[in-house]
Design an enzyme around this catalytic site. Structure first.
Site, PDB file in Angstrom:
ATOM      1  N   HIS A 136       0.848  -1.188   0.000  1.00  0.00           N
ATOM      2  CA  HIS A 136       0.000   0.000   0.000  1.00  0.00           C
ATOM      3  C   HIS A 136       0.884   1.238   0.000  1.00  0.00           C
ATOM      4  O   HIS A 136       1.790   1.363   0.823  1.00  0.00           O
ATOM      5  CB  HIS A 136      -0.890   0.039   1.253  1.00  0.00           C
TER       6      HIS A 136
ATOM      7  N   LEU B 209       4.063   0.532   4.414  1.00  0.00           N
ATOM      8  CA  LEU B 209       4.850  -0.533   5.059  1.00  0.00           C
ATOM      9  C   LEU B 209       4.085  -1.845   5.152  1.00  0.00           C
ATOM     10  O   LEU B 209       4.076  -2.505   6.194  1.00  0.00           O
ATOM     11  CB  LEU B 209       5.321  -0.082   6.451  1.00  0.00           C
ATOM     12  N   HIS B 210       3.467  -2.238   4.033  1.00  0.00           N
ATOM     13  CA  HIS B 210       2.712  -3.476   3.996  1.00  0.00           C
ATOM     14  C   HIS B 210       3.175  -4.404   2.867  1.00  0.00           C
ATOM     15  O   HIS B 210       2.357  -4.909   2.087  1.00  0.00           O
ATOM     16  CB  HIS B 210       1.216  -3.175   3.831  1.00  0.00           C
ATOM     17  N   PRO B 211       4.478  -4.678   2.736  1.00  0.00           N
ATOM     18  CA  PRO B 211       4.936  -5.593   1.677  1.00  0.00           C
ATOM     19  C   PRO B 211       4.394  -6.993   1.912  1.00  0.00           C
ATOM     20  O   PRO B 211       4.346  -7.472   3.050  1.00  0.00           O
ATOM     21  CB  PRO B 211       6.465  -5.551   1.819  1.00  0.00           C
TER      22      PRO B 211
END
Length: 571
Positions: free
Chosen positions: A300, A473-475
């Site tokens: 995101h 910070l949603h890999p």
């Protein structure tokens, strides 16, 4: 710390969100030995940079807490390298994240279940595991748990700016909801946070601290795994280094990778599991050709829409150095005050256009105008929303660029690379502005600070996003679950979490998602770990739920499949 063993039933690589939960559940059987190898440091009880919620910006970018990844130059972001923080500490990123607890939308899991082999990952099969992991202090019900290890508090959202935000959302035509993690996600509400009594409730604190003295469980920190060892295609252990980089080997009945969506594919590739062309380019022995390893990378992206406030109601005074001793005292001795909250106490979910069936935008509201790095666009009072599309159809990759395991891999997300993503970005900014310019903000609104009134056309908005956007910070999704017989990019078997073509090797973390969920990914990772623990241990899975959930297209509830109360089943 338990005595050393020569052989372990399970070696878990990564003591982060998923690894902590898996270690807790598997070591509950005293006949099962479990070794957890965490490359980062311990989450010491007295470390305020971890346990004080308001200190969350400080560990990010700090080499003692953060692996400090960055992407390759992103071609559609003016060649910028996008910084990616990842937790370098027990608890992983749950020890440095923003503590926003979002399950995602029920339809996310319907989307998962529509892929070949994924039938048991639909919402009603996942809901019991969401409930098992949590104690929702706002109250348990058919959708929320009441006796799990992860305690969740709902944000008080007492600052008057939150009240204005919720009222403005309604004035703009968006509903309120009782609980974004309950029956109906769509709408605006106070948010759940993984905070309890003024302290961060990380995965380590919830799952590892209570069981760390089990005799069959050993937790090693500063344990950097270099590769998985194989006999043929069977994983038999790992090579790793401890403090001083002293080389060690742990043998195992099974290896469970819980290293996250960046490190998990890197370790697989370094160990000979991945696309054979990539592995051969680096002179690596190919254990198993699994071309999907490191592909399908999703995330995101977000921006801050910031406004200046006419009235002195924001939390900006708390940033003054002379106020910090008072804040620290209140937190240390009373667990109260500005230090005891992450400040992301409310927000919501909405659709950017009428063509989408369920929300594709998430809003975090913050009663101050500030960036994660601490920079502020004004010395006075302000407020902001964090906004970005949740389902970008962009896809990226993680690929090794060296056989040295300490060299970060090549990583590219391809942000803004598709027409749909660019269109939804323009819509997202316009929806956020519409809400923030409603009459409810009239007494506060002193003008837009960022991006500012000069950014108006579609192309101006996209230019600003290219220059200003940051990762949320949603890999995820780099070792996706699926049926490899029908999906060549599948890496992990959804019924066992085993890596296709191997034995004794499983993956449990955000990398197994087939698609990123709507919202922060900590809660879906923990649910995946809870469900996977039963699959790994051979336990009888929890019975699927039988509750309805909100149907977005026409507003009617969706009941379990086949229920006559569903509109399509009872015309």
């Amino acid at each position: 710390m338990s005595p050393n063993r020569e052989h372990w039933d399970y070696v878990i690589v990564g003591g982060g969100s998923a690894g902590a939960a898996i270690a807790n559940r598997l070591s509950a059987d005293p006949s099962t030995s479990v070794l957890v190898l965490e490359a980062g440091r311990s989450d010491y009880r007295m470390d305020p940079l971890i346990h004080m919620p308001a200190a969350l910006p400080i560990p990010i970018g700090n080499r003692l807490y953060d692996w400090k990844y960055e992407t390759d130059p992103e071609p559609n972001m003016n060649g910028r390298k996008i910084f990616h923080a990842r937790g370098k500490v027990l608890g992983g990123s749950s020890s440095i994240n923003g503590m926003i607890f979002q399950r995602g939308n029920p339809m996310d899991y319907e989307r998962w279940a529509a892929d070949p082999g994924m039938e048991t990952w639909d919402y009603l099969h996942c809901l019991p595991y969401f409930k098992r992991m949590e104690t929702c202090l706002a109250g348990a019900d058919d959708w929320r748990g009441g006796d799990g290890p992860l305690l969740l508090e709902r944000g008080p959202a007492e600052n008057p700016l939150f009240g204005a935000f919720f009222q403005a959302a309604q004035q703009a035509g968006y509903p309120l909801t009782d609980d974004v993690n309950g029956y109906r996600q769509e709408g605006f509400a106070k948010f759940d946070r993984n905070i309890h009594r003024g302290r961060r409730m990380s995965a380590s604190r919830a799952y590892l601290w209570p069981v760390r003295h089990r005799k069959n469980l050993r937790i090693e920190t500063h344990a950097f795994v270099a590769k998985i060892n194989f006999e043929g295609t069977r994983a038999v252990g790992v090579d790793y280094s401890g403090l001083g980089r002293r080389s060690k080997t742990a043998t195992a009945g099974e290896v469970i990778l819980c290293a996250g969506a960046i490190s998990t594919p890197q370790i697989l590739q370094l160990s000979g599991v991945g696309d054979k062309t990539l592995l051969e380019q680096h002179g690596l022995n190919v254990v198993e050709h699994v071309p999907g390893v490191g592909e399908n990378l999703q995330d995101h992206l977000e921006v801050y829409i910031q406004y200046k406030s006419k009235l002195p109601v924001s939390i900006a005074p708390g940033l003054r150095y002379r106020e910090r001793p008072k804040i620290a005292f209140q937190w240390l001795f009373q667990r109260k005050g500005l230090g005891s909250t992450n400040h992301f106490e409310g927000g919501g979910f909405a659709r950017s256009n009428d063509d989408v069936d369920y929300p594709n935008l998430m809003f975090h509201f913050l009663p101050i105008a500030i960036r994660y790095d601490g920079t502020a666009p004004t010395k006075g009072h302000g407020y902001q929303v964090h906004i970005g599309p949740m389902y970008a159809d962009t896809r990226g990759h993680v690929r090794i660029k060296s056989t040295d395991p300490r060299v970060h891999p090549s990583m590219q997300f391809n942000y803004l690379s598709t027409p749909t993503d660019r269109r939804e970005w323009v819509e997202a900014v316009r929806v956020a502005r519409d809400i923030l310019n409603q009459p409810a903000f009239g007494q506060y609104n002193d003008g837009e600070l960022s991006p500012g009134p000069s950014v108006e056309t579609d192309e101006e908005i996209l230019d600003w996003v290219r220059d200003d956007a940051e990762t949320a910070l949603h890999p995820s999704c780099t070792a996706k679950m699926g049926d490899i017989g029908r999906d060549a990019m599948a890496v992990t078997d959804p019924g066992s979490m085993r890596v296709h073509g191997t034995e004794g090797l499983r993956v449990v973390d955000a990398s197994v998602f087939p698609y990123v969920t709507n919202g922060n990914i900590y809660a879906p990772v923990m649910m995946t770990a809870e469900k996977s623990a039963d699959l790994i241990a051979g336990n009888t899975p929890l019975e699927p739920a039988t509750v309805p959930y909100y149907r977005y297209r026409d507003g009617s509830p969706l009941h379990p499949p086949g229920d006559s109360r569903n509109r399509e089943d009872n015309p």
